[in-house]
Every structure is written in structure tokens, then in C-alpha cells.
Design a protein around this motif. Sequence first.
Motif, PDB file in Angstrom:
ATOM      1  N   VAL A   1       0.869  -1.164   0.000  1.00 16.46           N
ATOM      2  CA  VAL A   1       0.000   0.000   0.000  1.00 16.46           C
ATOM      3  C   VAL A   1       0.910   1.219   0.000  1.00 16.46           C
ATOM      4  CG1 VAL A   1      -0.196  -0.100   2.521  1.00 16.46           C
ATOM      5  CG2 VAL A   1      -1.843   1.247   1.200  1.00 16.46           C
ATOM      6  N   ALA A   2       0.603   2.201  -0.831  1.00 13.85           N
ATOM      7  CA  ALA A   2       1.469   3.369  -0.950  1.00 13.85           C
ATOM      8  C   ALA A   2       0.639   4.588  -1.314  1.00 13.85           C
ATOM      9  CB  ALA A   2       2.553   3.142  -2.010  1.00 13.85           C
ATOM     10  N   LYS A   3       1.102   5.731  -0.833  1.00 13.53           N
ATOM     11  CA  LYS A   3       0.458   6.998  -1.149  1.00 13.53           C
ATOM     12  C   LYS A   3       1.309   7.762  -2.152  1.00 13.53           C
ATOM     13  CE  LYS A   3      -1.462  11.236   0.866  1.00 13.53           C
ATOM     14  NZ  LYS A   3      -1.709  12.001   2.122  1.00 13.53           N
ATOM     15  N   GLY A   4       0.669   8.315  -3.161  1.00 16.32           N
ATOM     16  CA  GLY A   4       1.351   9.161  -4.125  1.00 16.32           C
ATOM     17  C   GLY A   4       0.775  10.564  -4.100  1.00 16.32           C
ATOM     18  N   TYR A   5       1.570  11.534  -4.566  1.00 16.31           N
ATOM     19  CA  TYR A   5       1.055  12.900  -4.625  1.00 16.31           C
ATOM     20  C   TYR A   5       1.720  13.651  -5.765  1.00 16.31           C
ATOM     21  CZ  TYR A   5       5.034  15.656  -2.887  1.00 16.31           C
ATOM     22  OH  TYR A   5       6.238  16.297  -2.770  1.00 16.31           O
ATOM     23  N   ARG A   6       1.097  14.763  -6.154  1.00 16.35           N
ATOM     24  CA  ARG A   6       1.631  15.608  -7.218  1.00 16.35           C
ATOM     25  C   ARG A   6       1.325  17.061  -6.909  1.00 16.35           C
ATOM     26  NH1 ARG A   6       0.346  18.468 -11.866  1.00 16.35           N
ATOM     27  NH2 ARG A   6      -1.902  18.218 -11.555  1.00 16.35           N
ATOM     28  N   ASN A   7       2.355  17.913  -6.960  1.00 14.09           N
ATOM     29  CA  ASN A   7       2.155  19.341  -6.790  1.00 14.09           C
ATOM     30  C   ASN A   7       1.613  19.964  -8.076  1.00 14.09           C
ATOM     31  OD1 ASN A   7       3.105  19.442  -4.145  1.00 14.09           O
ATOM     32  ND2 ASN A   7       5.225  19.716  -4.803  1.00 14.09           N
TER      33      ASN A   7
ATOM     34  N   MET B   1      -3.139  10.177  -4.086  1.00 12.86           N
ATOM     35  CA  MET B   1      -3.666   8.887  -4.518  1.00 12.86           C
ATOM     36  C   MET B   1      -3.206   7.803  -3.549  1.00 12.86           C
ATOM     37  SD  MET B   1      -2.940   6.924  -8.129  1.00 12.86           S
ATOM     38  CE  MET B   1      -1.626   5.815  -7.691  1.00 12.86           C
ATOM     39  N   MET B   2      -4.079   6.854  -3.267  1.00  7.99           N
ATOM     40  CA  MET B   2      -3.714   5.650  -2.512  1.00  7.99           C
ATOM     41  C   MET B   2      -3.779   4.466  -3.464  1.00  7.99           C
ATOM     42  SD  MET B   2      -2.846   6.527   0.514  1.00  7.99           S
ATOM     43  CE  MET B   2      -2.680   4.849   1.158  1.00  7.99           C
ATOM     44  N   ASN B   3      -2.756   3.618  -3.393  1.00  8.32           N
ATOM     45  CA  ASN B   3      -2.673   2.459  -4.286  1.00  8.32           C
ATOM     46  C   ASN B   3      -2.492   1.190  -3.461  1.00  8.32           C
ATOM     47  OD1 ASN B   3      -2.106   1.423  -7.208  1.00  8.32           O
ATOM     48  ND2 ASN B   3      -0.471   0.553  -5.963  1.00  8.32           N
ATOM     49  N   TYR B   4      -3.280   0.167  -3.807  1.00  4.75           N
ATOM     50  CA  TYR B   4      -3.205  -1.137  -3.153  1.00  4.75           C
ATOM     51  C   TYR B   4      -2.978  -2.191  -4.238  1.00  4.75           C
ATOM     52  CZ  TYR B   4      -5.844   1.779   0.124  1.00  4.75           C
ATOM     53  OH  TYR B   4      -6.265   2.818   0.935  1.00  4.75           O
TER      54      TYR B   4
END
Length: 612
Positions: free
Chosen positions: A416-422, A443-446
Motif C-alpha cells: 500500500v502506498a500513497k502518491g502525490y503531485r504538486n 492517490m492511494m494504491n493497493y
Amino acid sequence: MSILTTLVLSAVFAPFAHADITDSTHINKIDEVVVTGSNHAMSRNLLPYTVSTIGSRQIEATGKTQLLSVISGAVPSLFVSQRNMFGFGVSNGGSGGIKIRGVGGSPTSGVLMMVDGQPQFAGLFSHPVADFYETDYVDHVEVLRGPGSVLYGSNAMGGVINVITKNPRQDGVHTTLTTQYGSYNTWQTTLSNMVRYGRFSSLVSLGYDRTDGTEDNFDFKQARLYAKIGYDISSKWNIAADYSLVNFKAHDPIYARLRNADYIINQDITRGEASIALSNMYSNTDGAVRFYYSYGNHFIDDPNHFHSLDDRFGILAYQNFRPWHMATATVGFDFNTYTGKIPVSGGNTSGNGTLERKSITEYSPYVTLQQTLFNDVLTLNGGLRMANSDMFGSHWLPQAGFTLRPIDNWSLKASVAKGYRNPSFRELYLYPPHNPELDPESMMNYEVTVSHAFSQYLNVDVTGYFAEGSNIIQTVSGKNLNTGSFRNKGIEVSAMSRPLDVLALRASYSYMHTSLEGLTAAPKNQYYIGIDWQAMSKFTVNAELRGVGGLYVANNVEHQNYALLNLRLTYKPARFIDLFANLDNLTNAKYMINNGYEMPGMTCMGGVKLRF
């Protein structure tokens, strides 16, 4: 049964593969060593994340000079929008949009391009320029499918494409000249030189490409330089520096014609990049620090003059430790500041067309920890980044996962990981939809992956994922707002096989369902089959089948479904010479990726490769 149905069934039931298996005699994919996703070389099987690899032989076998054209479709769930014979271009009518699992943005700012671990994007629009990446100096490409924000920060929300450049492995001087000519008056030439002498090594690559394009005044020309030097200070320390420069000139009569206008878009784009890195390698610790600088100078006549300038300075530093038995920890810190300026707006008179120089500074510490237990049966992995920005504040980005190997040749991975973008300067300040109050996207990804080596002849991976995005930037009533969301879910299958010493097979299949309507450059399903056959000692056949289904292009265009069969024939009359022919789209399929831009039918290129 139709030909297309037969091709689809072949894609599903053929041995699947996504890595370059022609680089070794035996298959050992589960223990494949990668660097993307860990900041140091380690077994792919120990990473809880999904990483695909495309090796140098697979890259060369396509006969293509633009790297993104090689990897599009060859990696599950990875798709790149294209147009013309080659040349992605920028701005209106440009292509080169990258999406992984439907995430990437337009222009691409949600998938991070890297070269040897160094982030790449233009400071003004926060996206890479697709024509900057060429194949001639590339050793292999590693693709992280899913968020990589803990290690790589903003723009890695949907995934990471890490380009690993070549290093000379033997003492001496080695020079290669490759030139080819073919359809639409297309000419592509590359001259590369590699040197290793004791502790010193270097790589220099020069290239020039041109094409008349698929219709009048749709031509593209590009010149490029890549240079890298390295020196082993001692057995523990190394210093390296590199510089790259690309200029392309593109012309596009199609974009205006689609809007009943009578002009040609002319583009003159220059991008450069330089870096210097100092790395160390001891028995219980290793790491590196890199300083880098990139810049761009873009002129676009559409027909009014548009001129933009951007630059970026950054520092990457990390150190890996082995604090106790079967444990690895990484402590890292990233700093970068980027600016953009638009002195001429391209004729926009709304008051927001030009842009005074703006800047954003980001600084982020991060830490990861990995522990292997029970005699390599279980590996736990976790990480955390504190992303700081002088404009967007602080954000915590976690990731966690495990790899379980209950019996030989089986592996189960979950993460499980969180992504982000400015937001980019364009979204914040440029043109009427601008909004300086925007927040970062997230975004959260599983995902879960099962891998199995059925024998030394076949490896298979199956991955299921679910991604949920929030705070997505959308234009609502003429203004950019953080109101969007999405849910993407899908399955990816990949494998590779070498049933004979002279025959290698690779293929992949992916299916995606999205909650978004009208999502471009994101096929519902796509498949890929590649075959490398050493027919005789001097003759090689490389074939690939690329299929796409359910590709949305525009509201007034039917969803695209097509299959492309490409073939490369190589004859080696002597050790120092290769004669080759590239035959693309042998079925002469009619299809479109960018709205209004019909892709070429069957094309032919012939050439020679000299080694001296």
C-alpha cells in the motif's frame, strides 16, 4: 474466427513476458536485480512493489530511436500517446503523454521520468519532454508501476520510469555507427563511443533524426548529444558527471486545420541537463550525493510567437545502511528549486497569457526500512517521506508492504502506498483557468502480485491493483479546482520464456477499469508478444505484436481497437557489421491515438550498424 480474435487469444494463452531475456542464457526473473524502488541494487523479489525491466537487446530489436515508443505497450498498463512517423512534439497537437494504470495527466506530470535516478521534468509545466529520451545510450529501463512518492517525491504519483545508461565494461575504445533510411524520407543516424581505461570511463553519443512526416509540412528534425564520464577515486569511491543537450524543430499543419484555421504550428525546442555525482560503497553501507541542473528554451509559433524559459537545480543525497542481520535502512534527503517564465504569451490577450518568473522550492527527508525474516521466507518493507514545499506546505507520504516466499519458485507480494503531485505553474498561474490556491493531488494504491517460476523455461507474474485518487485538479466553470476523483482497478499478467537456446519469448497483458469517462491515453486492455529467434549463426528475427482495445480518443471518435505487427530482420556478414531491415505495422492497421492524427500505415526502414 476473425484475425483480431485469434491475435487476442494468442496474447492471452502465449507465454507472457516483459523483461529482456535475450541478455542471459537462463531465466532467473524472480531474482532479477533492479535499483528502482530501493535506491540500491537488490533482488526484484525482495521488493513489495511491481517493477518491470526492458533490456538493451529488446530496445535495440525494435529499431526505434525514441525510447518512449519502445516501452509503450511493452510494459503492462504503460501507454504513451504518439503521432506521425516519429517525433512527439509539444504544446498544441503534441503527443508523448505517459500514463501508467490510467494515471499520468495531460501533459504528463503524474509519471516521473528519471535518468540514472535523477528526476526529469520541465520546471514550467512540471512534465518531461518526450523527445528528450533516446535509445542509443540506454542500457535498460526499469518501470515502477504504482506510486513511488516515498523515494522520489512529487510527480511519481502514478509510477516511475528510470532510464539506466550504458557503462563500458571492458578496457579499450569501442565505437558504433548506426544509420537507417526509409518511409516518408526518414533518416536516423547515431554515433556512439565508449572508453574504459583503468579507473576512467566515458560514453559519448551523437545523433540526428529527420522525417518528412505523413503529410506535407508535418516534418520533424532533431539533433542530440549525451556525454558521461566516470572515475574510480578508490575501490570505495567514484565520481561521475554527465551532460545532455537536445534540439528539435517540428512543424504541424494538422492542429489548426482541425479548427478550420490556416496556419502551421512551428516548434523550436532546446533542452539541456548536467549533473555531477559522488558515490561510495562499503561493506555495510553505500550511498551517493548528486547535484544537477536542467534548463529549457521553447519557441512556438502558432502563428503568434510563444516563448518560455525554465530551469531547475536540485540535490539528491541518500545512504543505505545494514544496521543488523538481514536488515537494510535508507536515509535520504532531496532538495530542488525550479522556475519558469513566459515573456511572450502566444497571442493570448486575456491578461494571463504572459508569466513573470515564478519559483517553487521543495525539500524532503525520507527513510525506508526493510527486514528479512525466517531464512528469507518473509521480507517486510516500509517507508515515510515528509514532503515540504515553500508553496504547498508539508505532507506525509507512507508506504508499506511485504514479500512472502512460502516455497521454492513461488512469491506473494502486497503493498500500500500513497502518491502525490504538486500543481504546475501552468495550473497555478497561466491562462484563464489558473488558480493560485490549488493544493497537491493525492492517490492511494493497493496491489497484490503472485509470481511463479514453473521451470527454468517459464516465469509468470499476475498483479491486481486498486487505485483511488482525490483532490484531482479539474477545470470547472472556467477555473482550475481540486474537485476531481477517480477509482482505477485492473489486472496485469506478464511472463517470459526461453524454450530453446535460440528462441526467447516475452509478452504481457493488462486490463483496466476506470470510474472516469473520456480518459485519453489509457486503453481498457492491451497486450504485447515479443519473439527473438536466432535463425542461423548470422541471421536474427525479432518480431512483436502490440494490441490495444477500448482506447478513448475524443467524443466524436470511435474507441480504437487495433493490432500492430512489427518485424526486424538482422544479418551479420562479419563481426563488425550488421545489416538490418525494420518493417512496422505489417498489417497496415488504421488507427488514431491523438485526435485528428492518423498514424502511419506500414512503414519500412533499412540500415547498417558498424562496430570499430
